[in-house]
Design an enzyme around this catalytic site. Sequence first.
Site, mmCIF file in Angstrom:
data_model
loop_
_atom_site.group_PDB
_atom_site.id
_atom_site.type_symbol
_atom_site.label_atom_id
_atom_site.label_comp_id
_atom_site.label_asym_id
_atom_site.label_seq_id
_atom_site.Cartn_x
_atom_site.Cartn_y
_atom_site.Cartn_z
ATOM 1 N N SER A 1 19.008 29.206 -19.252
ATOM 2 C CA SER A 1 17.727 29.622 -19.824
ATOM 3 C C SER A 1 16.944 30.623 -18.987
ATOM 4 O O SER A 1 16.103 31.352 -19.514
ATOM 5 C CB SER A 1 16.854 28.392 -20.093
ATOM 6 O OG SER A 1 16.694 27.625 -18.910
ATOM 7 N N LYS B 1 12.151 33.062 -22.539
ATOM 8 C CA LYS B 1 10.753 33.014 -22.983
ATOM 9 C C LYS B 1 10.276 34.335 -23.587
ATOM 10 O O LYS B 1 9.346 34.346 -24.394
ATOM 11 C CB LYS B 1 9.844 32.651 -21.807
ATOM 12 C CG LYS B 1 10.011 31.228 -21.289
ATOM 13 C CD LYS B 1 9.239 30.245 -22.134
ATOM 14 C CE LYS B 1 9.177 28.869 -21.488
ATOM 15 N NZ LYS B 1 8.394 27.919 -22.289
#
Length: 333
Positions: free
Chosen positions: A318, A63
């Site tokens: 991720s 992110k």
Amino acid sequence: MEAENEIRSKRYAADISSIREAQVRINSFIHKTPVLTSETLNSLAGRGLFFKCECFQKGGAFKFRGACNAIFSLDDEQAAKGVVTHSSGNHAAALSLAAKLRGIPAYIVIPENAPRCKVENVIRYGGQVIWSRATMQSREDIATRVLQETGAVLLHPYNDGRIISGQGTVSLELLEQAPQIDTIMVPISGGGLISGVALAAKSINPSIRVFAAEPKGANDAAQSKNAGRIITLPETNTIADGLRASLGDLTWPVVRDLVDDIIVVEDKEIIEAMKLCYEILKVAVEPSGAIGLAAVLSDSFKKNPAWKNCRNVGIVLSGGNVDLGVLWDSLGK
């Protein structure tokens, strides 16, 4: 070049040019994360696996790429009043860190059920926490109020071209580090990561396959793909707390057009994949980060004859912001 032009002609929220521009913009701030391999996991999967370790990214997740690109895309006048977002964790921390690097305030609306470790990251990076109820409506309503009170710029966690472009830099790095990859497996929630990855990867190599991995308890993307329109769920139930959002109007067209399939897995498969990451790769991943491995090891992927030629698979790990108390509880079940 033909593939790039075809994707551009569809007028998605991002394209290979915006993703390459993002790479230049954020290059001095992000980590170029490593790609790990394991012969043991290759044997289990029956394929070559290449793990893109975004769990080693600043803020502990991919992110930071999108947040950094969005914040450093703002002009000085826009940036001066700060930024606001609503997020259950990783985007919140990433935006807080990127805002800190630029020296501007970050107002973060966080649902009351967010993992404690992710809330602590926001506070650690200087974000100003504003609590909301666990519903998306409450998150959005409070973010709107903060926006009106502060004049800050709203940066959506995934439904924003600048965010999508930043996340797409994962693809640029991965295909440079492991050019033999013919398939990429990506977690899906709101669709920012997979949109950026798919747009970049298919522009570079139109024949590459891009798959999404999704938990059964939050399988709105798979339902949307089957229905040909965005489906939202009244509630979600999965250990993968980072994969509970719904697709946005900017991410859905990319998922609809460029994602080859969505592999749905059970929470127990996610937990087993987490254990493999810890025990074999020696990498700490959160449930949302481990789902790509779970999907590659699932029967629905391994036994599907349509995917037998997926020989070299890039898996995006991720994030690694795991609440260890929840982890121990889940491993004991």
